[in-house]
Design a protein around this motif. Structure first.
Motif, mmCIF file in Angstrom:
data_model
loop_
_atom_site.group_PDB
_atom_site.id
_atom_site.type_symbol
_atom_site.label_atom_id
_atom_site.label_comp_id
_atom_site.label_asym_id
_atom_site.label_seq_id
_atom_site.Cartn_x
_atom_site.Cartn_y
_atom_site.Cartn_z
ATOM 1 N N VAL A 41 46.472 19.400 51.194
ATOM 2 C CA VAL A 41 46.194 20.409 52.200
ATOM 3 C C VAL A 41 44.967 21.228 51.797
ATOM 4 N N ASN A 42 44.194 21.617 52.805
ATOM 5 C CA ASN A 42 43.104 22.569 52.620
ATOM 6 C C ASN A 42 43.628 23.955 52.971
ATOM 7 N N PHE A 72 46.793 20.401 46.668
ATOM 8 C CA PHE A 72 45.674 21.050 47.336
ATOM 9 C C PHE A 72 44.428 20.184 47.242
ATOM 10 N N ASN A 73 43.632 20.175 48.300
ATOM 11 C CA ASN A 73 42.364 19.464 48.324
ATOM 12 C C ASN A 73 41.217 20.444 48.128
ATOM 13 N N ARG A 74 41.030 21.320 49.089
ATOM 14 C CA ARG A 74 39.994 22.355 49.030
ATOM 15 C C ARG A 74 40.617 23.705 49.341
ATOM 16 N N ILE A 75 40.146 24.729 48.620
ATOM 17 C CA ILE A 75 40.601 26.093 48.857
ATOM 18 C C ILE A 75 39.358 26.965 49.006
ATOM 19 N N ALA A 76 39.248 27.605 50.166
ATOM 20 C CA ALA A 76 38.150 28.541 50.416
ATOM 21 C C ALA A 76 38.729 29.948 50.432
ATOM 22 N N ILE A 77 38.074 30.838 49.709
ATOM 23 C CA ILE A 77 38.503 32.236 49.646
ATOM 24 C C ILE A 77 37.364 33.093 50.160
ATOM 25 N N ILE A 78 37.684 33.916 51.144
ATOM 26 C CA ILE A 78 36.678 34.821 51.708
ATOM 27 C C ILE A 78 36.964 36.222 51.185
ATOM 28 N N THR A 79 36.024 36.752 50.421
ATOM 29 C CA THR A 79 36.159 38.089 49.869
ATOM 30 C C THR A 79 34.797 38.604 49.456
ATOM 31 N N GLU A 80 34.670 39.893 49.460
ATOM 32 C CA GLU A 80 33.466 40.536 48.940
ATOM 33 C C GLU A 80 33.774 41.242 47.626
ATOM 34 N N ASN A 81 35.032 41.204 47.198
ATOM 35 C CA ASN A 81 35.477 41.862 45.984
ATOM 36 C C ASN A 81 35.259 40.931 44.788
ATOM 37 N N GLN A 82 34.449 41.339 43.845
ATOM 38 C CA GLN A 82 34.111 40.492 42.700
ATOM 39 C C GLN A 82 35.308 40.203 41.798
ATOM 40 N N TRP A 83 36.243 41.153 41.663
ATOM 41 C CA TRP A 83 37.423 40.919 40.841
ATOM 42 C C TRP A 83 38.314 39.854 41.460
ATOM 43 N N ARG A 84 38.450 39.869 42.763
ATOM 44 C CA ARG A 84 39.259 38.844 43.429
ATOM 45 C C ARG A 84 38.569 37.483 43.344
ATOM 46 N N ALA A 85 37.256 37.472 43.423
ATOM 47 C CA ALA A 85 36.516 36.220 43.266
ATOM 48 C C ALA A 85 36.729 35.664 41.857
ATOM 49 N N ALA A 88 40.080 34.102 41.536
ATOM 50 C CA ALA A 88 40.107 32.790 42.188
ATOM 51 C C ALA A 88 39.598 31.706 41.245
ATOM 52 N N TRP A 89 38.567 32.017 40.491
ATOM 53 C CA TRP A 89 38.036 31.031 39.545
ATOM 54 C C TRP A 89 39.023 30.766 38.418
ATOM 55 N N VAL A 90 39.749 31.784 37.973
ATOM 56 C CA VAL A 90 40.771 31.591 36.948
ATOM 57 C C VAL A 90 41.870 30.667 37.472
ATOM 58 N N SER A 91 42.254 30.826 38.737
ATOM 59 C CA SER A 91 43.276 29.967 39.341
ATOM 60 C C SER A 91 42.850 28.502 39.317
ATOM 61 N N ASN A 92 41.569 28.259 39.303
ATOM 62 C CA ASN A 92 41.040 26.897 39.293
ATOM 63 C C ASN A 92 41.488 26.128 38.049
ATOM 64 N N LEU A 93 41.896 26.840 37.000
ATOM 65 C CA LEU A 93 42.378 26.173 35.793
ATOM 66 C C LEU A 93 43.682 25.429 36.030
ATOM 67 N N PHE A 94 44.445 25.858 37.024
ATOM 68 C CA PHE A 94 45.770 25.297 37.276
ATOM 69 C C PHE A 94 45.834 24.404 38.509
ATOM 70 N N ASN A 96 44.214 21.253 40.961
ATOM 71 C CA ASN A 96 43.347 20.076 41.019
ATOM 72 C C ASN A 96 42.561 20.063 42.317
ATOM 73 N N ALA A 97 42.096 21.211 42.738
ATOM 74 C CA ALA A 97 41.388 21.340 44.009
ATOM 75 C C ALA A 97 40.006 21.908 43.757
ATOM 76 N N ASP A 98 39.169 21.734 44.741
ATOM 77 C CA ASP A 98 37.854 22.357 44.727
ATOM 78 C C ASP A 98 38.018 23.751 45.327
ATOM 79 N N ILE A 99 37.745 24.791 44.537
ATOM 80 C CA ILE A 99 37.889 26.173 44.998
ATOM 81 C C ILE A 99 36.510 26.796 45.090
ATOM 82 N N ARG A 100 36.231 27.409 46.240
ATOM 83 C CA ARG A 100 34.953 28.110 46.422
ATOM 84 C C ARG A 100 35.201 29.464 47.060
ATOM 85 N N VAL A 101 34.376 30.420 46.678
ATOM 86 C CA VAL A 101 34.462 31.779 47.209
ATOM 87 C C VAL A 101 33.292 31.993 48.154
#
Length: 114
Positions: A41-42, A72-85, A88-94, A96-101
């Motif tokens: 799922v995206n 998960f296949n792709r995860i897109a996160i929309i945010t302007e908050n740098q801490w939340r971004a 999101a990158w830390v979550s990428n460790l767990f 197997n999806a492509d995560i982009r902010v």
């Protein structure tokens, strides 16, 4: 509070105010149902109007993505908050999806549909 919309292989979640454990569990149910047939799922997270999240959401997220990260296949996160971004990158460790902010909704949806 959240709103969730589903299309063929996309789950879109918009968070308004506080992201609670009940909200996260609703998201989990959608992912498990959509990925159940063996597909991936995206996901589009719109965090622009999220004010905060509870600590139990963070813990549940870690547990859920460790167990179901391959769904998960792709995860897109929309945010302007740098801490939340960063989170999101830390979550990428767990996962197997492509995560982009993204900062722009249209760019995020275009990437998910590509």
């Amino acid at each position: 509070m959240i709103t969730i919309e589903e299309t063929e292989n996309l789950i879109s979640i918009a968070v308004f105010g506080e992201f609670t454990l009940a909200d996260y569990r609703e998201f989990e149910d959608k992912v498990l149902r959509k990925a159940a047939p063996g597909g991936k799922v995206n996901v589009l997270f719109d965090w622009r109007d999220m004010l905060s999240y509870t600590i139990d959401v963070a813990w549940e997220d870690i547990k859920f993505v460790r167990e179901h990260g391959s769904e998960f296949n792709r995860i897109a996160i929309i945010t302007e908050n740098q801490w939340r971004a960063w989170a999101a990158w830390v979550s990428n460790l767990f996962v197997n999806a492509d995560i982009r902010v993204f900062r722009d909704y249209a760019e995020a949806t275009a990437w998910l549909e590509a």
